[in-house]
Design an enzyme around this catalytic site. Structure first.
Site, PDB file in Angstrom:
ATOM      1  N   ARG A  97      -3.051   5.166  -3.244  1.00 34.51           N
ATOM      2  CA  ARG A  97      -3.036   6.302  -1.400  1.00 34.51           C
ATOM      3  C   ARG A  97      -3.123   7.452  -1.897  1.00 34.51           C
ATOM      4  O   ARG A  97      -1.680   7.662  -2.364  1.00 34.51           O
ATOM      5  CB  ARG A  97      -1.598   5.846  -0.794  1.00 34.51           C
ATOM      6  CG  ARG A  97      -1.436   5.824  -0.136  1.00 34.51           C
ATOM      7  CD  ARG A  97      -0.411   4.800   0.566  1.00 34.51           C
ATOM      8  NE  ARG A  97       0.773   5.040   2.613  1.00 34.51           N
ATOM      9  CZ  ARG A  97       1.001   5.892   2.703  1.00 34.51           C
ATOM     10  NH1 ARG A  97       1.683   6.145   1.245  1.00 34.51           N
ATOM     11  NH2 ARG A  97       1.335   6.310   3.988  1.00 34.51           N
ATOM     12  N   ASN A 171       1.133   8.947   8.110  1.00 34.21           N
ATOM     13  CA  ASN A 171       2.228   8.655   6.389  1.00 34.21           C
ATOM     14  C   ASN A 171       3.695   8.680   7.691  1.00 34.21           C
ATOM     15  O   ASN A 171       4.095   9.962   8.051  1.00 34.21           O
ATOM     16  CB  ASN A 171       2.730   9.456   5.758  1.00 34.21           C
ATOM     17  CG  ASN A 171       3.149   9.368   4.476  1.00 34.21           C
ATOM     18  OD1 ASN A 171       3.754   7.793   3.713  1.00 34.21           O
ATOM     19  ND2 ASN A 171       4.907   9.911   4.601  1.00 34.21           N
ATOM     20  N   GLU A 172       4.969   7.328   7.787  1.00 33.14           N
ATOM     21  CA  GLU A 172       5.815   7.540   7.932  1.00 33.14           C
ATOM     22  C   GLU A 172       6.092   8.773   9.147  1.00 33.14           C
ATOM     23  O   GLU A 172       6.800   9.534   9.266  1.00 33.14           O
ATOM     24  CB  GLU A 172       6.715   7.768   7.085  1.00 33.14           C
ATOM     25  CG  GLU A 172       6.778   7.156   5.754  1.00 33.14           C
ATOM     26  CD  GLU A 172       7.551   7.443   4.654  1.00 33.14           C
ATOM     27  OE1 GLU A 172       8.097   8.565   4.915  1.00 33.14           O
ATOM     28  OE2 GLU A 172       7.623   7.516   3.493  1.00 33.14           O
ATOM     29  N   TRP A 297       5.271   4.519  -5.280  1.00 33.63           N
ATOM     30  CA  TRP A 297       5.713   6.543  -5.414  1.00 33.63           C
ATOM     31  C   TRP A 297       6.025   6.460  -6.077  1.00 33.63           C
ATOM     32  O   TRP A 297       7.641   5.832  -6.272  1.00 33.63           O
ATOM     33  CB  TRP A 297       6.796   5.916  -4.010  1.00 33.63           C
ATOM     34  CG  TRP A 297       6.673   7.600  -3.491  1.00 33.63           C
ATOM     35  CD1 TRP A 297       7.594   8.434  -4.061  1.00 33.63           C
ATOM     36  CD2 TRP A 297       5.990   8.688  -3.077  1.00 33.63           C
ATOM     37  NE1 TRP A 297       6.918   9.937  -4.576  1.00 33.63           N
ATOM     38  CE2 TRP A 297       5.666   9.368  -2.452  1.00 33.63           C
ATOM     39  CE3 TRP A 297       4.377   7.897  -1.957  1.00 33.63           C
ATOM     40  CZ2 TRP A 297       4.802  11.108  -2.062  1.00 33.63           C
ATOM     41  CZ3 TRP A 297       3.847   9.132  -0.849  1.00 33.63           C
ATOM     42  CH2 TRP A 297       4.714  10.596  -1.478  1.00 33.63           C
TER      43      TRP A 297
END
Length: 361
Positions: A97, A171-172, A297
């Protein structure tokens, strides 16, 4: 007389050899012999794009694909990316990713850069999950809209690589746990706009609450999926000290997503974070048991205050961190033992042999 005998024998030999030759080429029912069939080259068609089928992600050859890999922050570590991808391949990942930027907070990743990144992933048999990071934790819809505009700008490149690249829209995006209808409505519009623009790739929608509000996906995921005319959207929860705080929470999220017929990905997770410890062993084990993808992550480069989230101490992945990298990679439910290369790489050899050094187009 001798001359006539010689001519007769010569004719017989020619007949016999002709018969043997004919038998070699064909069997008694006129079909080609096994030797002829085995020497024939069977052409494998190019793969189609990824598709969501209920709780499963199906690759371009119709096989279920379960992601196993890590996140790499390309936007902040461009010069280290080649070595990082080598390391990510080396530990057995089937997916990476990649942190990208549309220019809202960090320099915009150009089309040439994105093309090169996808090509490099393909050469290493990695599926590329592409995400725009600028709107992380933001509640303003404009950040999501800018990410959508970026993907539309890259439409042709994305569609050409729909068998190898998946679009994680933003993302987020949406940092709070409140007013989840705003998150839902914004993503319904985003998905519709991407499809109306002609983007054919599988899409990923991150949960609200910095990716940790699993309830947003579990409650509203199906409404967003229905907005996708291709029905090709999956959902990601990021599991740290909130969404991944204990075994019960992890299993409930996965079980409920499956019950709701949603395709789920653990898009990020660590072994601990600023909001508490993480049941990372449960995440890995239960994801394996339920065929759920997970992406850790992150490879390397986390700031000093969160350096504990580095999977590797070096970009090449030779020196894995003791508390995070080694269990993630070498554990019973880790990447090495559970990762399977996508069939788009094992069944078909890409003809993309152009140079990675193309800087512009």
């Amino acid at each position: 007389m001798k001359k006539l005998t010689a001519i007769f024998m010569s004719a017989v030999m020619c007949f016999l050899f002709a018969g043997c030759s004919n038998e070699t080429a064909q069997s008694s029912d006129g079909q080609a012999s096994s030797d002829s069939v085995s020497s024939a080259v069977v052409e494998v068609p190019k793969p189609d794009g990824f598709k969501v089928d209920g709780t499963k992600l199906i690759d371009g050859y119709g096989e279920e694909f379960v992601m196993r890999g890590v996140n790499h922050a390309y936007t902040w570590f461009k010069s280290d990316t080649d070595t990082a991808l080598e390391g990510i391949e080396y530990i057995g990942s089937n997916t990476v990713r990649l942190v990208l930027s549309d220019g809202d907070q960090w320099d915009k990743v150009s089309r040439a850069e994105l093309k090169s990144l996808i090509r490099k992933c393909k050469k290493k048999n990695l599926i590329a999950v592409l995400e725009i990071h600028d709107g992380a934790g933001k509640d303003e819809v404009s950040y999501l809209e800018h990410a959508v505009d970026y993907w539309i700008e890259m439409k042709d490149l994305l569609n050409e690589n729909k068998a190898y690249a998946i679009v994680n829209i933003a993302n987020e995006w949406y940092g709070t746990y409140n007013d989840l209808e705003t998150w839902r409505d914004a993503y319904i519009n985003a998905v519709k706009k991407l499809r109306d623009a002609g983007i054919e790739n599988t899409l990923i929608v991150d949960s609200a609450g910095w990716g940790q509000c699993a309830d947003s996906v579990l409650k509203y995921g199906n409404e967003i999926l229905k907005a996708d005319k291709d029905a090709n959207t999956m959902f990601a929860v990021h599991m740290y000290g909130t969404a991944g705080k204990n075994e019960e929470t992890v299993k409930n999220t996965i079980d409920t997503a499956i019950k709701n017929n949603l395709c789920l990905l653990i898009g990020e997770f660590g072994w601990k974070h600023s909001d508490g410890n993480v049941a990372y062993d449960t995440i890995m084990q239960y994801s394996t048991e339920k065929n759920i993808g997970y992406l850790a992550w992150s490879w390397k480069g986390n700031g000093d205050d969160v350096s504990y989230l580095d999977v590797s101490r070096d970009w090449a992945g030779v020196d894995l961190t003791t508390e995070w990298g080694k269990p993630l990679v070498e554990g019973e439910y880790g990447i090495k033992k559970t990762s399977k290369t996508c069939s788009v790489y094992t069944k078909y050899a890409s003809d993309d042999t152009s140079s990675d050094d193309e800087a512009a187009e």
